[in-house]
Design an enzyme around this catalytic site. Structure first.
Site, PDB file in Angstrom:
ATOM      1  N   SER A 124     -36.189  56.693 -92.342  1.00 19.90           N
ATOM      2  CA  SER A 124     -36.555  57.292 -93.619  1.00 19.90           C
ATOM      3  C   SER A 124     -37.763  58.202 -93.458  1.00 19.90           C
ATOM      4  O   SER A 124     -38.630  57.959 -92.611  1.00 19.90           O
ATOM      5  CB  SER A 124     -36.903  56.161 -94.594  1.00 19.90           C
ATOM      6  OG  SER A 124     -37.561  56.680 -95.725  1.00 19.90           O
ATOM      7  N   TYR A 148     -41.816  48.089 -96.713  1.00 19.46           N
ATOM      8  CA  TYR A 148     -40.514  48.712 -96.444  1.00 19.46           C
ATOM      9  C   TYR A 148     -40.653  49.778 -95.356  1.00 19.46           C
ATOM     10  O   TYR A 148     -39.920  49.783 -94.361  1.00 19.46           O
ATOM     11  CB  TYR A 148     -39.931  49.328 -97.728  1.00 19.46           C
ATOM     12  CG  TYR A 148     -38.770  50.257 -97.465  1.00 19.46           C
ATOM     13  CD1 TYR A 148     -37.552  49.765 -97.004  1.00 19.46           C
ATOM     14  CD2 TYR A 148     -38.905  51.645 -97.637  1.00 19.46           C
ATOM     15  CE1 TYR A 148     -36.491  50.617 -96.734  1.00 19.46           C
ATOM     16  CE2 TYR A 148     -37.852  52.504 -97.370  1.00 19.46           C
ATOM     17  CZ  TYR A 148     -36.654  51.987 -96.922  1.00 19.46           C
ATOM     18  OH  TYR A 148     -35.605  52.834 -96.647  1.00 19.46           O
ATOM     19  N   LYS A 152     -39.251  50.049 -91.255  1.00 14.09           N
ATOM     20  CA  LYS A 152     -38.555  51.174 -90.602  1.00 14.09           C
ATOM     21  C   LYS A 152     -39.314  51.599 -89.340  1.00 14.09           C
ATOM     22  O   LYS A 152     -38.710  51.877 -88.308  1.00 14.09           O
ATOM     23  CB  LYS A 152     -38.429  52.364 -91.563  1.00 14.09           C
ATOM     24  CG  LYS A 152     -37.508  52.119 -92.734  1.00 14.09           C
ATOM     25  CD  LYS A 152     -36.066  52.002 -92.297  1.00 14.09           C
ATOM     26  CE  LYS A 152     -35.127  51.693 -93.441  1.00 14.09           C
ATOM     27  NZ  LYS A 152     -33.805  51.250 -93.015  1.00 14.09           N
TER      28      LYS A 152
HETATM   29  P1  NAD Z   1     -27.551  50.259-100.075  1.00 13.24           P
HETATM   30  O1  NAD Z   1     -28.341  49.090-100.557  1.00 13.24           O
HETATM   31  O2  NAD Z   1     -26.589  50.899-101.006  1.00 13.24           O
HETATM   32  O3  NAD Z   1     -26.760  49.873 -98.737  1.00 13.24           O
HETATM   33  C1  NAD Z   1     -27.247  48.928 -97.825  1.00 13.24           C
HETATM   34  C2  NAD Z   1     -26.134  47.931 -97.564  1.00 13.24           C
HETATM   35  O4  NAD Z   1     -26.607  46.966 -96.626  1.00 13.24           O
HETATM   36  C3  NAD Z   1     -25.710  47.172 -98.822  1.00 13.24           C
HETATM   37  O5  NAD Z   1     -24.306  47.255 -98.952  1.00 13.24           O
HETATM   38  C4  NAD Z   1     -26.162  45.725 -98.556  1.00 13.24           C
HETATM   39  O6  NAD Z   1     -25.281  44.805 -99.140  1.00 13.24           O
HETATM   40  C5  NAD Z   1     -26.163  45.680 -97.040  1.00 13.24           C
HETATM   41  N1  NAD Z   1     -27.093  44.724 -96.445  1.00 13.24           N
HETATM   42  C6  NAD Z   1     -28.413  44.559 -96.703  1.00 13.24           C
HETATM   43  N2  NAD Z   1     -28.914  43.573 -95.942  1.00 13.24           N
HETATM   44  C7  NAD Z   1     -27.891  43.105 -95.177  1.00 13.24           C
HETATM   45  C8  NAD Z   1     -27.794  42.087 -94.197  1.00 13.24           C
HETATM   46  N3  NAD Z   1     -28.834  41.323 -93.879  1.00 13.24           N
HETATM   47  N4  NAD Z   1     -26.603  41.884 -93.597  1.00 13.24           N
HETATM   48  C9  NAD Z   1     -25.519  42.649 -93.925  1.00 13.24           C
HETATM   49  N5  NAD Z   1     -25.559  43.611 -94.867  1.00 13.24           N
HETATM   50  C10 NAD Z   1     -26.739  43.841 -95.483  1.00 13.24           C
HETATM   51  O7  NAD Z   1     -28.602  51.332 -99.511  1.00 13.24           O
HETATM   52  P2  NAD Z   1     -28.370  52.820 -99.013  1.00 13.24           P
HETATM   53  O8  NAD Z   1     -29.046  53.713 -99.981  1.00 13.24           O
HETATM   54  O9  NAD Z   1     -26.950  53.036 -98.680  1.00 13.24           O
HETATM   55  O10 NAD Z   1     -29.268  52.796 -97.714  1.00 13.24           O
HETATM   56  C11 NAD Z   1     -28.711  52.599 -96.417  1.00 13.24           C
HETATM   57  C12 NAD Z   1     -29.840  52.619 -95.409  1.00 13.24           C
HETATM   58  O11 NAD Z   1     -30.528  53.865 -95.505  1.00 13.24           O
HETATM   59  C13 NAD Z   1     -30.893  51.530 -95.615  1.00 13.24           C
HETATM   60  O12 NAD Z   1     -31.290  51.041 -94.353  1.00 13.24           O
HETATM   61  C14 NAD Z   1     -32.036  52.267 -96.275  1.00 13.24           C
HETATM   62  O13 NAD Z   1     -33.278  51.693 -95.984  1.00 13.24           O
HETATM   63  C15 NAD Z   1     -31.908  53.652 -95.638  1.00 13.24           C
HETATM   64  N6  NAD Z   1     -32.493  54.723 -96.468  1.00 13.24           N
HETATM   65  C16 NAD Z   1     -32.059  54.893 -97.745  1.00 13.24           C
HETATM   66  C17 NAD Z   1     -32.627  55.882 -98.544  1.00 13.24           C
HETATM   67  C18 NAD Z   1     -32.194  56.059 -99.979  1.00 13.24           C
HETATM   68  O14 NAD Z   1     -32.937  56.669-100.747  1.00 13.24           O
HETATM   69  N7  NAD Z   1     -31.019  55.575-100.386  1.00 13.24           N
HETATM   70  C19 NAD Z   1     -33.626  56.701 -98.021  1.00 13.24           C
HETATM   71  C20 NAD Z   1     -34.025  56.524 -96.699  1.00 13.24           C
HETATM   72  C21 NAD Z   1     -33.449  55.516 -95.928  1.00 13.24           C
END
Ligand code: NAD
Ligand code: UDP
Length: 337
Positions: A124, A148, A152
């Site tokens: 991120s 958080y 990362k």
């Molecule tokens: P999201 O919450 O929609 O997707 C994450 C998925 O991971 C979910 O389906 C959740 O059920 C699953 N999950 C969480 N912990 C788990 C575990 N211990 N075992 C198995 N599954 C697990 O989030 P997203 O927006 O799709 O984000 C995906 C990744 O991108 C994350 O790592 C997040 O930190 C990163 N990210 C997201 C953003 C954003 O703004 N959406 C920005 C930067 C980075």
């Protein structure tokens, strides 16, 4: 290629699954469903015309992961699974480090046990911390601002050590800016439980009448119109960035690389609200309140490296982001009725 997507039923994972399947990769979803629903796998089948197996499990379950990697003869992993709410991470850091950091260690153990050495990791832009200059390029110093962000950074450091120890690994750390928007089908998108924390889903709910008004967190920043500026990137562009990263990992010689995925364009809160009004034809009432604690005034990506190294750049506009979000919101409401 056979590719495992941890967090594959989540927001970014599901869109990436659609893009990978369309490019004829075999995709396996792995998710504990703590922030998504199993029905996403069915919707992906409707979108792609293919069956995407879903393994319901936690990334901290190393045995199940190892078994999944073996059974499906996985060749590469894209690691989306993680918790992402900054406020929750401040309130409960142990849960965040356990899920995100210990979960990643478990994944790496399973990958080592099965000799799977290609990994794309969801990092991120938050790893850059307070901007020392803008746009952030990949050489900008890193500094976490909350648990958080620290999770990362810890993961990036673990992956760097792994790449030093084992030069035959191929690891891409993709530093996302602000993903928004939805698949054109209206079948998958961002659908947070309860009241959304992020701007775009909040605006979408106000436009649909589910929430009465948007609260704008501060209009006295040193930005062109006083409101916060971010680099919003369409989730389908982001999804395509993962495909480009996977393809470039196969060609490159460096065991690890870091790449920004953003548009390079800063957009203010007021600009986004106006674009959403135009896209939806709806009124979006708003009030201005104090700044949100911990918010940065402005940040956006230098997207040059992604273009040079991955051959990827975002193509979709702010209007596309708002239109697809609105379409998904309308479809979600119809499905609920
Ligand atoms: P999201 O919450 O929609 O997707 C994450 C998925 O991971 C979910 O389906 C959740 O059920 C699953 N999950 C969480 N912990 C788990 C575990 N211990 N075992 C198995 N599954 C697990 O989030 P997203 O927006 O799709 O984000 C995906 C990744 O991108 C994350 O790592 C997040 O930190 C990163 N990210 C997201 C953003 C954003 O703004 N959406 C920005 C930067 C980075
Ligand atoms: N924002 C806002 N009202 C909201 C949510 C967000 O004014 O209800 C602002 C926030 O202050 C920031 C921008 O919108 O300037 C983007 O916030 P978001 O939480 O979506 O992304 P992040 O701050 O995590 O990059």
């Amino acid at each position: 290629m056979n590719i495992l997507l941890t967090g594959g039923t989540g927001y970014i994972g599901s869109h990436t699954a659609a893009v990978l399947a369309a490019a004829n990769h075999q995709v396996v979803l792995y998710d504990n469903l703590c922030n998504s629903q199993a029905s996403v796998a069915d919707r992906l089948q409707t979108i792609t015309g293919k069956t995407l197996p879903l393994v319901i499990g936690d990334i901290r379950n190393t045995l199940l992961l190892t078994d999944t990697l073996k059974t499906h003869q996985i060749e590469a992993v894209i690691h989306f699974a993680g918790l992402k709410a900054v406020g929750d991470s401040v309130r409960d850091p142990v849960t965040y480090f356990d899920n995100n950091v210990a979960g990643t260690l478990s994944l790496l153990q399973a990958m080592q046990a099965t000799a799977v050495k290609t990994l794309v990791f969801s990092s991120s832009a938050t790893v850059y911390g307070e901007p020392q200059y803008l746009p952030y390029d990949e050489k900008h110093p890193t500094r976490a601002m909350n648990p958080y962000g620290r999770s990362k950074l810890h993961i990036e450091e673990i992956l760097a050590d792994l790449a030093t120890a084992h030069a035959d690994w191929r690891i891409a750390c993709l530093r996302y800016f602000n993903p928004v928007g939805a698949h054109e089908s209206g079948l998958i998108g961002e659908d947070p439980e309860g009241i959304p924390n992020n701007l775009m889903p909040f605006v979408a709910r106000v436009a649909s009448g589910a929430l009465p008004r948007l609260t704008i967190f501060g209009n006295d920043y040193e930005t062109p119109d006083g409101t916060g500026v971010r680099d919003y990137v369409h989730v389908m562009d982001l999804a395509e960035g993962h495909l480009a990263a996977l393809e470039s990992l196969g060609k490159g010689s460096a065991p690890i690389r870091y790449t920004n995925l953003g548009t390079g364009i800063g957009v203010s809160v007021l600009e986004l609200v106006q674009a959403f009004k135009d896209a939806s034809g709806q009124d979006i009432p708003s009030v201005v309140s104090d700044r949100r604690p911990g918010d940065l005034p402005a940040y956006y990506a230098d997207a040059t490296k992604a273009k040079q190294e991955l051959g990827w750049s975002a193509t979709r506009t702010l209007a596309d982001m708002c239109q697809s979000t609105w379409h998904f919101q309308v479809c979600a409401k119809q499905r609920a009725n």
